[in-house]
Design a protein around this motif. Structure first.
Motif, PDB file in Angstrom:
ATOM      1  N   SER A 178       0.720  -1.223   0.206  1.00 11.67           N
ATOM      2  CA  SER A 178      -0.065  -0.050   0.095  1.00 11.67           C
ATOM      3  C   SER A 178       0.938   1.301   0.016  1.00 11.67           C
ATOM      4  N   PHE A 179       2.199   1.075   0.548  1.00 13.24           N
ATOM      5  CA  PHE A 179       2.986   2.429   0.503  1.00 13.24           C
ATOM      6  C   PHE A 179       3.483   2.850  -0.947  1.00 13.24           C
ATOM      7  N   HIS A 201       1.168   3.463  -3.259  1.00 15.48           N
ATOM      8  CA  HIS A 201       0.117   4.339  -3.577  1.00 15.48           C
ATOM      9  C   HIS A 201      -0.040   4.189  -5.044  1.00 15.48           C
TER      10      HIS A 201
END
Length: 261
Positions: free
Chosen positions: A72-73, A75
């Motif tokens: 998820s980092f 983006h």
């Protein structure tokens, strides 16, 4: 045979323990197994795992195998990034003047999808509602299919199922595996219900049993194409990781796509 039994008991007990434990330890184990599976495919293709090609394959694999929370980092949507990397990979065939061929690029992409999504949805299944029961339900069906097909095939098998790919498998063994899986599956859900509908349960059992055998044949086709007996030697007496998980990683994405997970 003795070595096979010892390895099976120890590895099986450890694997089931990680499934029951769940959480990060289970995720780490699944990712590790996926990496080993990719390593085995690269070795079949004679691509050095620590080469640029091999490391690219591992990157593709991790992108697909890891849970969404783990990436998820970035983006960015997982599928969009995967498509972007495919374009870069194809461009690399030009930049290397075909020393990295289109065939190798296709292999890297397909291998990462096969192994990556297989283990990804294995992890996914563990963390859905009633996930532990679902995982054991699927494992019971696959193991019952394998055992049933083996014993029925040995005792009654006469007509070859697909001799060009797997000479020992028979039609009688395949049908026997499905019927035994159906019986074992119905006994399992009697004590540990998985679905509200009996029709859904029967469909799920038949799907897993048939797709699991197809996954086994897919792995056999790989090995026959690349002229190897086993995908690896990680598990003494049992071969490699893909030899043991071929049915499961083929079933899991399909199970997800048809809405049974």
């Amino acid at each position: 045979m003795k070595q096979r039994i010892i390895t099976g008991v120890i590895a099986g007990a450890g694997f089931l323990g990680f499934i029951i434990l769940g959480g990060i330890p289970f995720i780490v184990l699944m990712v590790l197994l996926a990496l080993i599976g990719m390593w085995e495919l690269l070795r079949m293709k004679h691509i050095k795992p620590w080469s640029v090609r091999g490391l690219t394959a591992f990157l593709f694999l991790l992108l697909l195998a890891l849970p969404q929370e783990a990436i998820s980092f970035l983006h960015v949507d997982r599928n969009e990034l995967f498509l972007l990397l495919i374009i870069v990979l194809l461009g690399h065939t030009v930049m290397t003047k075909n020393s990295f061929t289109f065939d190798e690029a296709g292999f890297v992409i397909l291998a990462s999808v096969y192994v990556g999504f297989g283990f990804h949805y294995f992890m996914y299944a563990r963390f859905v509602d009633n996930g532990l029961t679902l995982i054991f339900f699927l494992l019971c069906i696959i193991w019952a299919t394998d055992s049933g097909a083996y014993f029925v095939g040995r005792s009654m098998g006469k007509r070859k199922l697909w001799p060009e790919i797997s000479p020992k498998k028979t039609i009688e063994g395949s049908i026997g595996g499905i019927l035994i899986a159906l019986g074992i599956g119905l006994v399992f859900v009697y004590f540990f219900p998985v679905y509200d509908s009996m029709i859904t349960t029967i469909i799920a059992i038949l799907l897993v049993s048939i797709a699991g055998q197809l996954g086994d044949l897919v792995e056999s086709a790989f090995k026959r194409h690349y002229a190897v007996k086993d995908s690896g030697q990680v598990l003494p007496g049992h071969g490699g990781i893909l030899d043991r998980f071929d049915s499961m990683i083929f079933v899991m994405p399909l199970f997800y796509l048809v809405g049974l997970m």
